[in-house]
Scaffold this active site. Structure first.
Site, PDB file in Angstrom:
ATOM      1  N   LYS A  45      -5.159  -1.867  -1.517  1.00  0.00           N
ATOM      2  CA  LYS A  45      -4.268  -2.794  -2.213  1.00  0.00           C
ATOM      3  C   LYS A  45      -4.335  -4.207  -1.626  1.00  0.00           C
ATOM      4  O   LYS A  45      -3.595  -5.093  -2.056  1.00  0.00           O
ATOM      5  CB  LYS A  45      -2.827  -2.258  -2.184  1.00  0.00           C
ATOM      6  CG  LYS A  45      -2.701  -0.920  -2.928  1.00  0.00           C
ATOM      7  CD  LYS A  45      -1.296  -0.372  -2.927  1.00  0.00           C
ATOM      8  CE  LYS A  45      -1.266   1.050  -3.462  1.00  0.00           C
ATOM      9  NZ  LYS A  45      -0.339   1.239  -4.577  1.00  0.00           N
ATOM     10  N   LYS A  72      16.804  10.006 -30.805  1.00  0.00           N
ATOM     11  CA  LYS A  72      16.993  11.096 -29.837  1.00  0.00           C
ATOM     12  C   LYS A  72      16.162  12.320 -30.250  1.00  0.00           C
ATOM     13  O   LYS A  72      16.200  12.714 -31.423  1.00  0.00           O
ATOM     14  CB  LYS A  72      18.477  11.479 -29.778  1.00  0.00           C
ATOM     15  CG  LYS A  72      18.767  12.601 -28.806  1.00  0.00           C
ATOM     16  CD  LYS A  72      20.225  12.980 -28.806  1.00  0.00           C
ATOM     17  CE  LYS A  72      20.428  14.180 -27.900  1.00  0.00           C
ATOM     18  NZ  LYS A  72      21.795  14.696 -27.966  1.00  0.00           N
ATOM     19  N   LYS A  87      -4.131   2.881   1.761  1.00  0.00           N
ATOM     20  CA  LYS A  87      -3.428   2.027   0.780  1.00  0.00           C
ATOM     21  C   LYS A  87      -3.471   0.561   1.209  1.00  0.00           C
ATOM     22  O   LYS A  87      -3.585  -0.341   0.383  1.00  0.00           O
ATOM     23  CB  LYS A  87      -1.972   2.480   0.614  1.00  0.00           C
ATOM     24  CG  LYS A  87      -1.847   3.750  -0.196  1.00  0.00           C
ATOM     25  CD  LYS A  87      -0.404   4.208  -0.333  1.00  0.00           C
ATOM     26  CE  LYS A  87      -0.368   5.644  -0.855  1.00  0.00           C
ATOM     27  NZ  LYS A  87       0.972   6.213  -0.889  1.00  0.00           N
ATOM     28  N   ASN A 116      12.743   8.321  -9.984  1.00  0.00           N
ATOM     29  CA  ASN A 116      12.486   8.961  -8.695  1.00  0.00           C
ATOM     30  C   ASN A 116      13.692   8.781  -7.781  1.00  0.00           C
ATOM     31  O   ASN A 116      14.706   8.226  -8.197  1.00  0.00           O
ATOM     32  CB  ASN A 116      11.195   8.406  -8.067  1.00  0.00           C
ATOM     33  CG  ASN A 116      11.285   6.903  -7.875  1.00  0.00           C
ATOM     34  OD1 ASN A 116      12.152   6.406  -7.164  1.00  0.00           O
ATOM     35  ND2 ASN A 116      10.404   6.163  -8.546  1.00  0.00           N
TER      36      ASN A 116
HETATM   37  N1  CTP Z   1       2.926   0.245  -6.050  1.00  0.00           N
HETATM   38  C1  CTP Z   1       2.572  -0.718  -6.966  1.00  0.00           C
HETATM   39  N2  CTP Z   1       2.354  -0.355  -8.265  1.00  0.00           N
HETATM   40  C2  CTP Z   1       2.435   0.928  -8.661  1.00  0.00           C
HETATM   41  C3  CTP Z   1       2.756   1.923  -7.716  1.00  0.00           C
HETATM   42  C4  CTP Z   1       2.995   1.555  -6.411  1.00  0.00           C
HETATM   43  O1  CTP Z   1       2.468  -1.875  -6.620  1.00  0.00           O
HETATM   44  N3  CTP Z   1       2.225   1.219  -9.936  1.00  0.00           N
HETATM   45  C5  CTP Z   1       3.196  -0.186  -4.664  1.00  0.00           C
HETATM   46  C6  CTP Z   1       4.509   0.318  -4.101  1.00  0.00           C
HETATM   47  O2  CTP Z   1       5.566  -0.604  -4.357  1.00  0.00           O
HETATM   48  C7  CTP Z   1       4.193   0.423  -2.622  1.00  0.00           C
HETATM   49  C8  CTP Z   1       2.738   0.746  -2.577  1.00  0.00           C
HETATM   50  O3  CTP Z   1       2.213   0.376  -3.850  1.00  0.00           O
HETATM   51  O4  CTP Z   1       4.386  -0.799  -1.942  1.00  0.00           O
HETATM   52  C9  CTP Z   1       2.423   2.213  -2.347  1.00  0.00           C
HETATM   53  O5  CTP Z   1       3.167   3.020  -3.262  1.00  0.00           O
HETATM   54  P1  CTP Z   1       3.109   4.613  -3.193  1.00  0.00           P
HETATM   55  O6  CTP Z   1       3.954   5.156  -4.298  1.00  0.00           O
HETATM   56  O7  CTP Z   1       3.383   5.062  -1.785  1.00  0.00           O
HETATM   57  O8  CTP Z   1       1.587   4.900  -3.417  1.00  0.00           O
HETATM   58  P2  CTP Z   1       0.707   4.975  -4.706  1.00  0.00           P
HETATM   59  O9  CTP Z   1      -0.217   3.816  -4.712  1.00  0.00           O
HETATM   60  O10 CTP Z   1       1.573   5.149  -5.902  1.00  0.00           O
HETATM   61  O11 CTP Z   1      -0.164   6.277  -4.418  1.00  0.00           O
HETATM   62  P3  CTP Z   1       0.286   7.824  -4.309  1.00  0.00           P
HETATM   63  O12 CTP Z   1       1.459   7.981  -5.239  1.00  0.00           O
HETATM   64  O13 CTP Z   1      -0.904   8.575  -4.726  1.00  0.00           O
HETATM   65  O14 CTP Z   1       0.650   8.078  -2.881  1.00  0.00           O
END
Ligand code: CTP
Length: 409
Positions: free
Chosen positions: A352, A301, A348, A222
């Site tokens: 979380k 590959k 979130k 990303n």
């Molecule tokens: N994060 C995590 N583990 C993952 C994905 C994300 O711990 N597999 C953490 C990221 O480091 C960040 C937070 O969760 O601190 C939110 O990440 P974000 O990418 O904004 O959200 P997602 O939970 O992935 O949800 P969405 O992509 O649907 O917005």
């Protein structure tokens, strides 16, 4: 709630008076660059050069870069600018910090034994300010027991020694003795003059993107560059925290005081966080962890024309997986959003089990990924703590640490 839009970074050395001693080694060629960075960071720089140093770099160069007269002699020709005062005492007294870069073996020996036979050595003896010594010399001179003993004496007196780098030396030898790059010298000065309000606190920070391999050639990743993570790492180190950073593949450099654990995939990051979380008092998940990874990896590959339809599987959510280890630790997450940042951020935060979430805008050029600034809000369970608008990431890092500080019992 505060709402801040600032474009000026407050450096810990802004308006500080730095007395910069330059002694006579070839690395004196880096002194003008050090002076320039100190000035850019807002410091007021007073240069003292030994006579030998003037063979390598001219006082005029230093004078122009520091916008101040340069001091070279104890008794004569001193453009003091401070009438009727004794230079070595007035310079010693006005210093918030003294830095000697490069410091030759001879100068280190003089410092260790209290010899004061020129303006710089006399000023060093007279000052009560912190002193940073940056040794630079031939490897054999550096490793000589005399120099090592002298450095030990200086360390035992609380003088900060910035270890020289290893590599090819100007004298033709290879080894330890190079003056670190100007930015590194200035970073050390900044650290010493910074607030120490995170001293004794262990902070675990994740940073950068993750890369999910498809085959030895291809991967999914990303747009995260690790800039935000690096800014938090630097701010936390400057403020005295013990910092470990778990980073995905990035091109940036983290602050030199942090311990770095390099990972590649979300799976590796998950393992590294689970392994290191026990010791942490604070976890800051700034990494953009891939939500999806290829369900299988091809060791060979995949050739053009072969079937490359990707089956993706959901990665484990790292934060959710360590919810039960939280206890009194402070957990901070990030939410990268293109819209509804407040609503998604709050959701979130709850899901979380976080103390704070930094919800920031992405998808615009001037904020978020790849940018030097960020726009968004910091949310806690009690509401919005702070709004930030086009805020430099370095400043946002300090703002996040301030919010964490309030929660550390
Ligand atoms: N994060 C995590 N583990 C993952 C994905 C994300 O711990 N597999 C953490 C990221 O480091 C960040 C937070 O969760 O601190 C939110 O990440 P974000 O990418 O904004 O959200 P997602 O939970 O992935 O949800 P969405 O992509 O649907 O917005």
């Amino acid at each position: 709630m505060g709402n801040t839009s600032k474009d000026k970074i407050i450096s810990p050395i802004e308006n500080k008076k730095i007395v910069f001693g330059v002694t006579g080694g070839i690395a004196a060629y880096k002194a003008p660059l050090i002076a320039r960075i100190l000035k850019l960071e807002g410091a007021d720089v007073y240069t003292i050069m030994t006579e030998a140093a003037t063979n390598f770099v001219t006082p005029l160069t230093m004078q122009v870069l520091t916008n101040r007269p340069v001091y070279t002699r104890m008794f004569a020709n001193n453009p003091t600018g401070i009438p009727l005062e004794i230079s070595h005492i007035s310079l010693a007294d006005l210093a918030d910090l003294m830095v000697i870069a490069p410091a030759t073996a001879n100068f280190i020996a003089k410092m260790a034994h209290g010899i004061a036979d020129d303006l710089l050595s006399t000023t060093v003896l007279a000052t009560q300010a912190p002193i940073v010594v940056c040794p630079s010399m031939n490897v054999n001179m550096f490793e000589n027991k005399a120099t090592q003993d002298n450095l030990s004496i200086l360390r035992s007196r609380g003088i900060h020694i910035l270890e020289p780098d290893s590599g090819e030396l100007a004298c033709g030898w290879e080894g330890k003795g190079r003056l670190p790059e100007p930015e590194r010298v200035v970073a050390e000065v900044q650290k010493i003059l910074s607030l120490d309000d995170f001293s004794g606190i262990n902070i675990l920070i994740t940073s950068g993107p993750t890369s999910e391999d498809i085959d030895p050639i291809r991967f999914i990743t990303n747009r995260s560059t690790g800039k935000m993570g690096a800014a938090i790492v630097e701010a936390a180190c400057l403020r005295g925290a013990k910092v470990k950073v778990i980073t995905g593949p990035v091109d940036i450099q983290y602050a030199p005081w942090a311990k770095i654990v390099e990972v590649r995939s979300a799976k590796e990051m998950l393992k590294a966080v689970q392994k290191n979380i026990t010791k942490a008092d604070v976890l800051i998940m700034a990494a953009a962890v891939a939500d999806y990874a290829p369900a299988s990896y091809s060791k060979k590959k995949i050739k053009k024309g072969e079937d490359l339809s990707l089956k993706l599987e959901l990665s484990t959510d790292i934060l959710s997986s360590i919810k039960d280890n939280k206890g009194r630790k402070i957990f901070v997450g990030f939410a990268a959003e293109t819209d509804n940042i407040s609503e998604y951020g709050r959701r979130k935060l709850d899901e979380k089990g976080l103390d704070l979430i930094v919800a920031n805008m992405v998808g615009r050029q001037d904020t978020g990924f790849e940018s030097d600034t960020n726009t968004g809000i910091i949310i806690s369970s009690s509401g919005i703590e702070e709004g930030f608008n086009d805020m430099p990431k370095k400043m946002l890092a300090h703002t996040i640490l301030d919010c964490i500080k309030e929660r550390i019992s």
